[in-house]
Design a protein around this motif. Structure first.
Motif, PDB file in Angstrom:
ATOM      1  N   ILE A 101       0.842  -1.206   0.000  1.00  0.00           N
ATOM      2  CA  ILE A 101       0.000   0.000   0.000  1.00  0.00           C
ATOM      3  C   ILE A 101       0.882   1.263   0.000  1.00  0.00           C
ATOM      4  CG2 ILE A 101      -1.738   1.273   1.365  1.00  0.00           C
ATOM      5  CD1 ILE A 101      -2.774  -1.671   2.138  1.00  0.00           C
ATOM      6  N   GLU A 102       2.023   1.196   0.689  1.00  0.00           N
ATOM      7  CA  GLU A 102       2.980   2.310   0.633  1.00  0.00           C
ATOM      8  C   GLU A 102       3.408   2.578  -0.804  1.00  0.00           C
ATOM      9  OE1 GLU A 102       4.104   4.607   2.813  1.00  0.00           O
ATOM     10  OE2 GLU A 102       2.479   3.687   3.961  1.00  0.00           O
ATOM     11  N   GLY A 103       3.604   1.496  -1.551  1.00  0.00           N
ATOM     12  CA  GLY A 103       3.998   1.626  -2.964  1.00  0.00           C
ATOM     13  C   GLY A 103       2.938   2.350  -3.777  1.00  0.00           C
ATOM     14  N   LEU A 104       1.675   2.044  -3.488  1.00  0.00           N
ATOM     15  CA  LEU A 104       0.568   2.720  -4.186  1.00  0.00           C
ATOM     16  C   LEU A 104       0.582   4.212  -3.890  1.00  0.00           C
ATOM     17  CD1 LEU A 104      -2.271   0.201  -3.294  1.00  0.00           C
ATOM     18  CD2 LEU A 104      -1.700   0.901  -5.588  1.00  0.00           C
ATOM     19  N   LYS A 105       0.862   4.510  -2.609  1.00  0.00           N
ATOM     20  CA  LYS A 105       0.818   5.921  -2.184  1.00  0.00           C
ATOM     21  C   LYS A 105       2.025   6.701  -2.694  1.00  0.00           C
ATOM     22  CE  LYS A 105      -1.593   5.101   2.200  1.00  0.00           C
ATOM     23  NZ  LYS A 105      -1.324   4.879   3.635  1.00  0.00           N
ATOM     24  N   ALA A 106       3.115   5.980  -2.985  1.00  0.00           N
ATOM     25  CA  ALA A 106       4.363   6.674  -3.344  1.00  0.00           C
ATOM     26  C   ALA A 106       4.378   7.185  -4.786  1.00  0.00           C
ATOM     27  CB  ALA A 106       5.540   5.710  -3.140  1.00  0.00           C
ATOM     28  N   ILE A 107       3.364   6.800  -5.574  1.00  0.00           N
ATOM     29  CA  ILE A 107       3.395   7.169  -6.998  1.00  0.00           C
ATOM     30  C   ILE A 107       2.969   8.625  -7.186  1.00  0.00           C
ATOM     31  CG2 ILE A 107       2.362   6.654  -9.258  1.00  0.00           C
ATOM     32  CD1 ILE A 107       2.063   3.733  -8.103  1.00  0.00           C
ATOM     33  N   THR A 108       3.785   9.370  -7.907  1.00  0.00           N
ATOM     34  CA  THR A 108       3.452  10.776  -8.144  1.00  0.00           C
ATOM     35  C   THR A 108       3.308  11.090  -9.636  1.00  0.00           C
ATOM     36  OG1 THR A 108       5.804  11.262  -8.130  1.00  0.00           O
ATOM     37  CG2 THR A 108       4.630  11.642  -6.062  1.00  0.00           C
ATOM     38  N   SER A 109       3.842  10.187 -10.477  1.00  0.00           N
ATOM     39  CA  SER A 109       3.851  10.486 -11.914  1.00  0.00           C
ATOM     40  C   SER A 109       2.477  10.314 -12.563  1.00  0.00           C
ATOM     41  CB  SER A 109       4.863   9.582 -12.609  1.00  0.00           C
ATOM     42  OG  SER A 109       4.529   8.240 -12.345  1.00  0.00           O
ATOM     43  N   VAL A 110       1.557   9.705 -11.846  1.00  0.00           N
ATOM     44  CA  VAL A 110       0.225   9.436 -12.398  1.00  0.00           C
ATOM     45  C   VAL A 110      -0.750   9.441 -11.216  1.00  0.00           C
ATOM     46  CG1 VAL A 110       0.858   6.967 -12.362  1.00  0.00           C
ATOM     47  CG2 VAL A 110      -1.106   7.634 -13.624  1.00  0.00           C
ATOM     48  N   ASP A 111      -2.011   9.826 -11.470  1.00  0.00           N
ATOM     49  CA  ASP A 111      -2.998   9.777 -10.382  1.00  0.00           C
ATOM     50  C   ASP A 111      -3.403   8.328 -10.150  1.00  0.00           C
ATOM     51  OD1 ASP A 111      -3.021  12.478 -10.066  1.00  0.00           O
ATOM     52  OD2 ASP A 111      -4.773  12.814 -11.356  1.00  0.00           O
ATOM     53  N   LYS A 151      -4.498   8.836 -15.261  1.00  0.00           N
ATOM     54  CA  LYS A 151      -5.063   8.285 -14.036  1.00  0.00           C
ATOM     55  C   LYS A 151      -5.181   6.777 -14.200  1.00  0.00           C
ATOM     56  CE  LYS A 151      -9.274   8.283 -11.308  1.00  0.00           C
ATOM     57  NZ  LYS A 151     -10.410   9.075 -10.845  1.00  0.00           N
ATOM     58  N   ILE A 152      -4.856   6.074 -13.145  1.00  0.00           N
ATOM     59  CA  ILE A 152      -5.041   4.614 -13.162  1.00  0.00           C
ATOM     60  C   ILE A 152      -5.801   4.210 -11.898  1.00  0.00           C
ATOM     61  CG2 ILE A 152      -2.723   4.200 -12.154  1.00  0.00           C
ATOM     62  CD1 ILE A 152      -2.646   1.573 -13.846  1.00  0.00           C
ATOM     63  N   TYR A 153      -6.799   3.402 -12.068  1.00  0.00           N
ATOM     64  CA  TYR A 153      -7.477   2.793 -10.922  1.00  0.00           C
ATOM     65  C   TYR A 153      -6.696   1.531 -10.581  1.00  0.00           C
ATOM     66  CZ  TYR A 153     -11.597   5.588 -12.210  1.00  0.00           C
ATOM     67  OH  TYR A 153     -12.451   6.603 -12.503  1.00  0.00           O
ATOM     68  N   VAL A 154      -6.384   1.356  -9.296  1.00  0.00           N
ATOM     69  CA  VAL A 154      -5.699   0.125  -8.887  1.00  0.00           C
ATOM     70  C   VAL A 154      -6.512  -0.521  -7.758  1.00  0.00           C
ATOM     71  CG1 VAL A 154      -3.575  -0.896  -7.979  1.00  0.00           C
ATOM     72  CG2 VAL A 154      -3.432   1.086  -9.479  1.00  0.00           C
ATOM     73  N   ARG A 155      -6.798  -1.775  -7.918  1.00  0.00           N
ATOM     74  CA  ARG A 155      -7.435  -2.529  -6.839  1.00  0.00           C
ATOM     75  C   ARG A 155      -6.559  -3.753  -6.579  1.00  0.00           C
ATOM     76  NH1 ARG A 155      -9.499   1.633  -6.796  1.00  0.00           N
ATOM     77  NH2 ARG A 155     -11.679   2.219  -6.468  1.00  0.00           N
ATOM     78  N   LEU A 156      -6.635  -4.280  -5.361  1.00  0.00           N
ATOM     79  CA  LEU A 156      -5.741  -5.378  -4.971  1.00  0.00           C
ATOM     80  C   LEU A 156      -6.505  -6.676  -4.741  1.00  0.00           C
ATOM     81  CD1 LEU A 156      -3.644  -3.365  -2.342  1.00  0.00           C
ATOM     82  CD2 LEU A 156      -2.920  -3.979  -4.664  1.00  0.00           C
ATOM     83  N   LEU A 157      -5.872  -7.777  -5.115  1.00  0.00           N
ATOM     84  CA  LEU A 157      -6.383  -9.114  -4.780  1.00  0.00           C
ATOM     85  C   LEU A 157      -5.314  -9.766  -3.920  1.00  0.00           C
ATOM     86  CD1 LEU A 157      -7.555 -10.415  -8.304  1.00  0.00           C
ATOM     87  CD2 LEU A 157      -8.873  -9.134  -6.622  1.00  0.00           C
ATOM     88  N   LEU A 158      -5.701 -10.426  -2.859  1.00  0.00           N
ATOM     89  CA  LEU A 158      -4.723 -11.172  -2.064  1.00  0.00           C
ATOM     90  C   LEU A 158      -4.741 -12.621  -2.538  1.00  0.00           C
ATOM     91  CD1 LEU A 158      -4.923  -9.783   1.573  1.00  0.00           C
ATOM     92  CD2 LEU A 158      -4.080  -8.747  -0.517  1.00  0.00           C
ATOM     93  N   SER A 159      -3.548 -13.120  -2.852  1.00  0.00           N
ATOM     94  CA  SER A 159      -3.451 -14.497  -3.355  1.00  0.00           C
ATOM     95  C   SER A 159      -3.208 -15.475  -2.215  1.00  0.00           C
ATOM     96  CB  SER A 159      -2.290 -14.633  -4.338  1.00  0.00           C
ATOM     97  OG  SER A 159      -2.457 -13.779  -5.442  1.00  0.00           O
TER      98      SER A 159
END
Ligand code: 6MZ
Length: 364
Positions: free
Chosen positions: A119-129, A159-167
């Motif tokens: 989730i930190e990785g998701l928050k760290a992105i600045t080049s795209v919404d 903009k990219i929508y990202v959702r997570l699946l736990l494997s």
């Protein structure tokens, strides 16, 4: 030219494993570092990372190596950020990224802390919404993620929508699988929408995972299963009878299983390059994509592991278009159809339908 077309076309990725999507360059850098520390012998590892043709068994050996390189909080944050940036750069507008939460007591990693690093990785992105919170949570917290993200002070921004699946890994016990499902529930507010069952298909029994998958369903999580990567008719039938929202691969089906799949209308995540590289399907001429496509069965083209198989989603579109003789309009339609199979809420689906606005199809 074609590659440019599919690069600029909006696309939806629903079957991408985080660690399988890490950049080769990052893995080589990490391996070099561990080599210098004397943890591994770099020259032994380098050719394994660079190799592109691997059997299914070799692929799972490679994953064990990748996990040695990446299972560290900071590195997980880094590869999550890079993987999302890479998908966004080829105009993936919605990404469902899956990963197996890992526990490694010796470095203080729990399944929860692993996911926090993601989730930190998701928050760290600045080049795209990046839109990753469910919209009802955004509304409560006063965040406005409903903006299209396409213009910002007059300049257009991706903009990219990202959702997570736990494997759940097929090596895991029922208890471990249950822990993953509980974690998924706790992390719903951070965009976790479902559960995946994956891992080496010759390992583990369906009955081991069933209690956790039933529990996930009761909690309202969506479920996708790796199904039929190896011939196992009993397991395939039980999986289909479970009625998952989607399945991945569907390579080793017999007539009875095809019938069941079609009558249940379960969408299939198709990973062409992965199936060919691992020799799960002998050639594209005999790939089940054609039959399912002609039968108008719900399908979505996906990458599986862009790093491991040296591919991209645009590349998969190009391969499908040339192997099955589909034009750009048909490929656009295929991309658009995937909106209906995403696990995100209806608000996101509505916004994605707008992204694939019918007027846009004229460009393809
Ligand atoms: C089955 C696969 C897979 O979860 O560590 N994985 N499982 N079939 C496949 N087709 C080739 N590709 C990847 O990502 C790597 C893990 O995803 C699963 C395996 O369990 C692998 O260890 P994460 O991020």
């Amino acid at each position: 030219m074609e590659m440019e077309t599919y690069g600029s076309m909006p696309k939806i990725e629903l079957h991408a494993h985080l660690n399988g999507s890490a950049r080769d360059s990052t893995l080589l850098e990490l391996a070099r570092g561990l080599g210098e520390e004397g943890v591994i012998v770099f020259s032994d590892v380098e050719h394994v990372i660079r190799k592109s043709d691997r059997s299914l068994t070799e692929v799972f050996k490679l994953f064990d190596l990748i996990h040695i390189l990446t299972t560290d909080h900071k590195i997980i944050t880094r590869i999550t950020k890079e993987v999302i940036e890479d998908f966004a750069s080829e105009n993936v507008v919605y990404l469902e990224l899956r990963t197996t939460p890992k526990k490694n007591i010796s470095i203080g990693m729990t399944k929860r802390s692993y996911m926090e690093a993601v989730i930190e990785g998701l928050k760290a992105i600045t080049s795209v919404d990046v839109d990753f919170m469910p919209h009802d949570v955004d509304a409560r917290s006063g965040l406005n993620s409903l903006s299209t993200g396409r213009t910002c002070n007059g300049t257009s921004r991706k903009k990219i929508y990202v959702r997570l699946l736990l494997s759940i890994d097929r090596r895991e016990t029922t208890e471990a699988a249950m822990e993953t499902v509980k974690l998924a529930l706790e992390l719903r507010q951070f965009g976790v929408v479902g559960i995946d069952l994956s891992g080496n298909p010759i390992v583990g029994e369906w009955a081991t995972f069933l209690p956790a998958l039933k529990f996930a369903r009761e909690l309202g999580l969506c479920i996708t299963l790796h199904c039929g990567e190896v011939p196992n008719p009993t397991e395939i039938r039980s999986m289909l009878d479970f009625l998952p929202q989607r399945i991945g691969h569907a390579c080793c089906f017999e007539e009875a299983e095809w019938k069941k799949l079609k009558s249940f209308n379960i969408p299939v995540e198709i990973c062409l390059t992965s199936n060919i590289r691992t020799n799960t399907i002998s050639s594209l001429d005999v790939h089940h994509f054609a039959d399912l496509y002609n039968a108008k069965h719900p399908l979505v083209l996906c990458t599986d592991d862009v790093g491991v198989f040296s591919t991209s989603l645009s590349g998969e579109y190009k391969v499908a278009s040339s192997a099955f003789g589909l034009g750009k309009g048909e490929m656009f339609q295929l991309a658009r159809n995937a909106v209906e199979f995403v696990f995100a809420d209806d608000g996101v689906k509505r916004e994605l339908r707008e992204v694939f606005w019918p007027g846009l199809s004229g460009q393809y």
